[in-house]
Design an enzyme around this catalytic site. Structure first.
Site, PDB file in Angstrom:
ATOM      1  N   HIS A 134     -19.202  56.535  26.950  1.00 14.61           N
ATOM      2  CA  HIS A 134     -18.834  56.879  28.331  1.00 14.61           C
ATOM      3  C   HIS A 134     -17.672  57.865  28.375  1.00 14.61           C
ATOM      4  CE1 HIS A 134     -20.276  52.492  29.154  1.00 14.61           C
ATOM      5  NE2 HIS A 134     -21.303  53.317  29.000  1.00 14.61           N
ATOM      6  N   LYS A 175      -7.214  56.990  26.338  1.00 16.45           N
ATOM      7  CA  LYS A 175      -7.282  55.523  26.157  1.00 16.45           C
ATOM      8  C   LYS A 175      -6.540  55.100  24.897  1.00 16.45           C
ATOM      9  CE  LYS A 175     -11.740  55.500  28.438  1.00 16.45           C
ATOM     10  NZ  LYS A 175     -13.170  55.706  28.230  1.00 16.45           N
ATOM     11  N   TYR A 179      -7.609  47.824  26.590  1.00 16.40           N
ATOM     12  CA  TYR A 179      -7.186  49.219  26.487  1.00 16.40           C
ATOM     13  C   TYR A 179      -6.457  49.694  27.734  1.00 16.40           C
ATOM     14  CZ  TYR A 179     -11.905  49.932  28.571  1.00 16.40           C
ATOM     15  OH  TYR A 179     -13.051  49.863  29.338  1.00 16.40           O
ATOM     16  N   ASP A 235     -26.687  51.930  30.026  1.00 15.20           N
ATOM     17  CA  ASP A 235     -26.442  52.674  28.778  1.00 15.20           C
ATOM     18  C   ASP A 235     -27.738  53.055  28.079  1.00 15.20           C
ATOM     19  OD1 ASP A 235     -23.242  51.163  27.814  1.00 15.20           O
ATOM     20  OD2 ASP A 235     -23.785  52.739  29.253  1.00 15.20           O
TER      21      ASP A 235
HETATM   22  C1  LIG Z   1     -14.864  50.681  33.329  1.00 16.61           C
HETATM   23  C2  LIG Z   1     -14.676  49.855  34.569  1.00 16.61           C
HETATM   24  C3  LIG Z   1     -15.677  49.047  35.052  1.00 16.61           C
HETATM   25  N1  LIG Z   1     -15.469  48.306  36.175  1.00 16.61           N
HETATM   26  C4  LIG Z   1     -16.559  47.425  36.648  1.00 16.61           C
HETATM   27  C5  LIG Z   1     -17.865  48.120  36.951  1.00 16.61           C
HETATM   28  C6  LIG Z   1     -18.898  47.063  36.637  1.00 16.61           C
HETATM   29  O1  LIG Z   1     -19.073  46.200  37.751  1.00 16.61           O
HETATM   30  C7  LIG Z   1     -18.272  46.254  35.494  1.00 16.61           C
HETATM   31  C8  LIG Z   1     -18.771  46.663  34.121  1.00 16.61           C
HETATM   32  O2  LIG Z   1     -18.664  48.074  34.042  1.00 16.61           O
HETATM   33  P1  LIG Z   1     -19.328  48.848  32.827  1.00 16.61           P
HETATM   34  O3  LIG Z   1     -20.674  48.266  32.523  1.00 16.61           O
HETATM   35  O4  LIG Z   1     -19.213  50.321  33.102  1.00 16.61           O
HETATM   36  O5  LIG Z   1     -18.312  48.433  31.630  1.00 16.61           O
HETATM   37  P2  LIG Z   1     -18.312  49.047  30.161  1.00 16.61           P
HETATM   38  O6  LIG Z   1     -19.714  49.262  29.672  1.00 16.61           O
HETATM   39  O7  LIG Z   1     -17.399  48.201  29.371  1.00 16.61           O
HETATM   40  O8  LIG Z   1     -17.650  50.470  30.382  1.00 16.61           O
HETATM   41  C9  LIG Z   1     -16.575  50.913  29.589  1.00 16.61           C
HETATM   42  O9  LIG Z   1     -17.120  51.176  28.330  1.00 16.61           O
HETATM   43  C10 LIG Z   1     -16.479  52.112  27.502  1.00 16.61           C
HETATM   44  C11 LIG Z   1     -16.217  51.436  26.180  1.00 16.61           C
HETATM   45  C12 LIG Z   1     -15.278  52.781  28.015  1.00 16.61           C
HETATM   46  O10 LIG Z   1     -14.501  53.369  27.262  1.00 16.61           O
HETATM   47  C13 LIG Z   1     -15.035  52.844  29.464  1.00 16.61           C
HETATM   48  O11 LIG Z   1     -13.731  52.351  29.745  1.00 16.61           O
HETATM   49  C14 LIG Z   1     -15.993  52.096  30.302  1.00 16.61           C
HETATM   50  O12 LIG Z   1     -17.033  52.992  30.653  1.00 16.61           O
HETATM   51  O13 LIG Z   1     -16.854  46.512  35.592  1.00 16.61           O
HETATM   52  C15 LIG Z   1     -14.286  48.329  36.859  1.00 16.61           C
HETATM   53  O14 LIG Z   1     -14.121  47.642  37.901  1.00 16.61           O
HETATM   54  N2  LIG Z   1     -13.278  49.148  36.403  1.00 16.61           N
HETATM   55  C16 LIG Z   1     -13.428  49.906  35.277  1.00 16.61           C
HETATM   56  O15 LIG Z   1     -12.465  50.616  34.886  1.00 16.61           O
END
Ligand SMILES: Cc1cn([C@H]2C[C@H](O)[C@@H](COP(=O)(O)OP(=O)(O)O[C@H]3O[C@H](C)C(=O)[C@H](O)[C@H]3O)O2)c(=O)[nH]c1=O
Length: 181
Positions: free
Chosen positions: A64, A73, A133, A171
């Site tokens: 991402h 980060k 992070y 993803d």
């Molecule tokens: C990233 C983020 C997500 N969310 C909420 C949105 C969704 O309801 C839930 C899961 O989100 P997501 O599936 O995008 O989470 P990750 O797959 O861990 O995403 C992260 O994965 C990679 C490793 C990264 O470096 C980024 O920080 C980020 O994209 O958390 C939030 O409320 N705030 C946030 O900053």
């Protein structure tokens, strides 16, 4: 002060940071971030948002990035172990399209500083991993971009042997590297 060992990596802007861990008969203490120490090492970025996620073995989150609001980060693992990967997508960078992976774990306590302009993701190697992070900009969901984890051009050497990979629907639909450049 002087609680960290900063290791500059070959890709400009990437650092591994080894905090000083002070053990005693109760356990240990370590500073995990110190603005002065980081500033003196050339990392004077201000962090505005802290994140934490828990993932099971085989979970792969990423790759991402944010487009108009790129996030630097500072990542680390509180519990377990992950293989953490970044891809240089900074326009004009001499290492554009290059990836770098780091094993981050509860044991090695290593931190990984990833400046703005990189795609980021990680694969969980332990039964569970708690990942924490700091970010230099806020989350902007409408601004998110992504690259598919097994992109043929990037050819990231994920240590996935015999692993059942768990990836979110989002993803699984990420773009190829060629589509985003
Ligand atoms: C990233 C983020 C997500 N969310 C909420 C949105 C969704 O309801 C839930 C899961 O989100 P997501 O599936 O995008 O989470 P990750 O797959 O861990 O995403 C992260 O994965 C990679 C490793 C990264 O470096 C980024 O920080 C980020 O994209 O958390 C939030 O409320 N705030 C946030 O900053």
């Amino acid at each position: 002060m002087g609680q960290f060992n900063f290791i500059k990596l070959d890709i400009e802007g990437l650092y591994v940071i080894e905090p000083k861990c002070i053990g005693d008969n109760r356990g240990y203490f370590m500073e995990t971030y110190n603005y002065e120490d980081f500033k003196n090492a050339g990392l004077s970025q201000v962090f505005v948002q802290d994140n934490q996620s828990l993932s099971k073995k085989g979970v792969l989150r990423g790759l991402h990035y944010q487009i108009k609001h790129p996030q630097g980060k500072l990542v680390r693992v509180l519990k377990g172990e992950v293989f953490d990967v970044v891809v240089d997508i900074r326009p004009g960078s001499k290492t554009f399209g290059k990836w770098h992976g780091e094993y981050l774990s509860e044991e090695n306590k290593r931190q990984f500083y990833v400046p703005e302009g990189f795609a980021h993701g990680f694969l969980v190697l332990s039964e569970e991993a708690e990942f924490a992070y700091k970010c230099t900009d806020f989350y902007h969901p409408e601004d998110e971009g992504g690259i598919i984890w097994n992109d043929k051009d990037l050819n990231i050497d994920w240590p996935i042997k015999d692993m059942d990979i768990i990836i979110s629907e989002k993803d699984l639909r990420q773009k190829n590297f060629r589509e985003i450049i």
